[in-house]
Motif scaffolding. Structure first.
Motif, short mmCIF file in Angstrom:
data_model
loop_
_atom_site.label_atom_id
_atom_site.label_comp_id
_atom_site.label_asym_id
_atom_site.label_seq_id
_atom_site.Cartn_x
_atom_site.Cartn_y
_atom_site.Cartn_z
N ARG A 1 -11.98 -2.07 -3.79
CA ARG A 1 -11.86 -0.80 -4.56
C ARG A 1 -12.78 0.42 -4.06
O ARG A 1 -13.60 0.07 -3.27
CB ARG A 1 -12.29 -1.05 -6.17
CG ARG A 1 -11.15 -2.14 -7.00
CD ARG A 1 -11.72 -2.15 -8.35
NE ARG A 1 -11.49 -1.12 -8.79
CZ ARG A 1 -10.23 -0.52 -9.36
NH1 ARG A 1 -9.35 -1.41 -9.31
NH2 ARG A 1 -9.98 0.61 -10.04
N ASP B 1 -9.49 -4.91 -12.09
CA ASP B 1 -7.90 -5.48 -11.77
C ASP B 1 -7.43 -6.00 -12.88
O ASP B 1 -8.23 -6.75 -13.37
CB ASP B 1 -8.19 -5.93 -10.57
CG ASP B 1 -8.24 -5.10 -9.32
OD1 ASP B 1 -7.65 -4.11 -9.03
OD2 ASP B 1 -9.34 -5.24 -8.18
N ASP C 1 -2.70 -1.25 -3.72
CA ASP C 1 -3.46 -0.32 -3.69
C ASP C 1 -2.89 1.10 -3.23
O ASP C 1 -1.52 0.86 -2.71
CB ASP C 1 -4.93 -0.62 -2.88
CG ASP C 1 -6.00 0.45 -3.44
OD1 ASP C 1 -5.73 0.99 -4.34
OD2 ASP C 1 -6.84 0.26 -2.76
N LYS D 1 -2.25 2.14 -10.23
CA LYS D 1 -2.41 0.63 -9.97
C LYS D 1 -2.45 -0.26 -11.06
O LYS D 1 -1.87 -1.33 -10.97
CB LYS D 1 -3.76 0.58 -9.36
CG LYS D 1 -4.19 -0.93 -8.71
CD LYS D 1 -5.57 -0.89 -7.77
CE LYS D 1 -5.78 -2.07 -7.25
NZ LYS D 1 -7.38 -1.99 -6.59
N LYS E 1 -6.75 -9.54 -5.68
CA LYS E 1 -7.44 -7.98 -5.48
C LYS E 1 -7.85 -7.63 -4.07
O LYS E 1 -7.98 -8.52 -3.16
CB LYS E 1 -8.81 -8.29 -6.21
CG LYS E 1 -8.82 -8.73 -7.62
CD LYS E 1 -10.05 -8.97 -8.20
CE LYS E 1 -9.86 -9.44 -9.48
NZ LYS E 1 -11.38 -9.67 -10.13
N TYR F 1 -9.07 4.77 4.14
CA TYR F 1 -7.82 4.12 4.13
C TYR F 1 -7.05 4.00 5.49
O TYR F 1 -6.63 5.33 5.93
CB TYR F 1 -6.83 4.20 2.94
CG TYR F 1 -7.26 3.72 1.65
CD1 TYR F 1 -6.98 2.65 1.16
CD2 TYR F 1 -8.17 4.79 1.01
CE1 TYR F 1 -7.22 2.43 -0.38
CE2 TYR F 1 -8.45 4.48 -0.37
CZ TYR F 1 -8.20 3.36 -1.07
OH TYR F 1 -8.53 2.96 -2.22
N GLU G 1 -4.96 6.82 -8.59
CA GLU G 1 -4.93 5.47 -8.10
C GLU G 1 -5.21 4.55 -9.38
O GLU G 1 -4.48 3.54 -9.78
CB GLU G 1 -5.66 5.21 -7.29
CG GLU G 1 -5.87 3.91 -6.72
CD GLU G 1 -7.11 3.14 -7.17
OE1 GLU G 1 -7.07 1.78 -6.77
OE2 GLU G 1 -7.82 3.42 -8.10
N MET H 1 0.81 -1.17 -0.01
CA MET H 1 0.00 0.10 0.04
C MET H 1 0.96 1.24 0.07
O MET H 1 1.88 1.38 0.93
CB MET H 1 -0.93 -0.12 1.40
CG MET H 1 -1.83 -1.30 1.25
SD MET H 1 -3.22 -1.12 0.26
CE MET H 1 -4.12 0.30 1.07
#
Length: 441
Positions: free
Chosen positions: A219, A206, A280, A246, A216, A224, A242, A171
């Motif tokens: 989303r 994804d 992510d 991503k 995955k 966060y 993102e 992350m």
């Protein structure tokens, strides 16, 4: 036919193109490489050289090229080793340039932040580029080098442990200060009004650009919170970059995973992130209230932008247009910071903290440096001022050395690019295990 230049900058008279020309013209290795400026208008090109006080430099070549004309694009591409393409939106104008490079075996870097474009060139030219040895690398600016670097360095730290480990979740929290690019706005509007709806839908799934499916993560989160062993958690909200970042990181994962499955070499096995990799990212915020509030406001604005043409008209009218950008003073005051927390798949898990910092406006000043150094990674071997594309390629990661194709910044350049960015004096990198005594190993 005149000798090839090392670099050709397409869109040189645009705002970011000017920054790239300015950076290249004052580069410490400038005496060891040649470059050309590519533009439709000789008048604008001449004015650019006057503006940057480069009109007396006879080594800078002008190439007249209109990216809408196939013959001009193919002739321009054949005159160089590496194309730096800043002409967007790429869905409209980028595909023929990539096709010409793939056909001619010429290398290519761009600033695309458009996943549909990335998917298109993968399917149309990925195989051809791998056969001609052309290294095609989209997303070589703030879209999406910091994200790609963070995942790459975190994996490298885990693989450098006495017992190498695979990545589980990864992350990244982004913080930045900088202007909004007119090119980014133009690309967003192109996505809505020109790109087929089905292509847009496919691009946000994804692993839409990856040859291998991975794990995955949820989303479209409003909030966060990422635990950091021994420190405060990272908190944030949805990051507008993102989707592109991503998709690019997931492609790096997929390319390296496929490589590891088909090659038994130690290099390939250490480069892979691991089959349980999941990525992510988010925009860092000071607290939960700020994160949720920001996401709500952003999502509301995004829905209005998507659904109402008058809103898009207002955005185009009052925000920067393609070719426009902030002042030099404003760009110098900008910054970026990407903090990544990666967790291994082992039990107990090992946590790695990776940080990339940059001084300057990320979307303009730092982007110009990132794409320039990416291109120069294909000209100079590491720690050398000798212009040797063959030796430079031999120092690149396995995928770039052996074939080429549609790669990503880290699968194409890896440590070579990171060292070049550090040497620019604008970037800092760190990566280490946190919350664990390594003597346990």
């Amino acid at each position: 036919m005149s000798p090839k230049t090392d670099l050709l900058v397409l869109g040189a008279t645009g705002f970011t193109g000017r920054l790239i020309i300015q950076y290249l013209s004052h580069h410490p290795q400038r005496d060891a490489f040649t470059f050309a400026i590519g533009a439709r208008s000789p008048t604008k090109a001449k004015a650019l050289l006057q503006e940057l006080d480069l009109h007396r430099d006879s080594s800078i070549v002008f190439v007249q090229v209109d990216v809408t004309k196939k013959a001009e694009v193919e002739n321009a591409v054949k005159s160089t080793r590496v194309v730096i393409n800043t002409v967007g939106p790429y869905w409209r104008w980028g595909t023929p340039v990539v096709g010409a490079c793939a056909k001619a075996g010429v290398h290519y870097v761009d600033l695309a932040g458009e996943v549909p474009f990335l998917r298109r060139i993968i399917y149309r030219y990925g195989y051809l580029a791998s056969k001609t040895g052309s290294i095609i690398v989209p997303c070589c600016g703030y879209d999406a080098i910091p994200s790609d670097v963070c995942a790459y360095l975190s994996n490298k730290t885990l693989k450098n442990l006495p017992s190498p480990l695979d990545v589980g979740s990864s992350m990244t929290s982004h913080r930045l200060k900088g202007g909004v690019s007119g090119g980014t706005i133009s690309s967003a509007i192109t996505m809505l009004e020109v790109v087929p709806k089905k292509e847009v839908e496919n691009s946000v799934t994804d692993y839409s650009t990856s040859p291998v499916l991975g794990r995955k993560l949820p989303r479209w989160r409003f909030f966060y919170k990422v635990p950091v062993p021994g420190a405060h958690p990272l908190i944030g909200g949805f990051f507008f970059m993102e989707p592109t970042n991503k998709a690019l990181v997931q492609r790096s994962f997929g390319l390296l995973e496929l490589q590891a499955r088909t090659s038994k070499s130690k290099e390939a096995q250490l480069a892979r992130y691991g089959p349980d990799f999941a990525y992510d990212e988010f925009l860092g915020m000071p607290n939960a209230f700020a994160a949720v509030s920001y996401t709500l406001v952003y999502m509301t604005g995004l829905m209005l932008f998507f659904s109402l043409r008058p809103v898009r008209w207002l955005v185009q009218k009052f925000l920067p247009k393609p070719g426009e950008g902030p002042s030099e003073e404003a760009m110098q005051k900008g910054f970026m910071s990407a903090t990544n927390i990666t967790q291994s798949t082992s039990e107990p898990p090992v946590h790695v903290k990776t940080v990339m910092k940059g001084r300057g406006d990320p979307g303009y000043l730092l982007t110009a440096i990132m794409i320039s150094e990416a291109a120069l990674s294909l000209i100079f071997p590491p720690d050398s001022d000798k212009n040797s594309p063959e030796a430079a390629r031999a120092a690149l990661p396995l995928l770039a050395r052996e074939s080429g194709g549609i790669l990503t910044p880290m699968t194409a350049f890896g440590d070579v690019l990171i060292k070049r960015l550090e040497a620019s004096g604008r970037f800092e990198f760190s990566s280490s295990v946190i919350g664990r005594d390594l003597k346990e190993d």
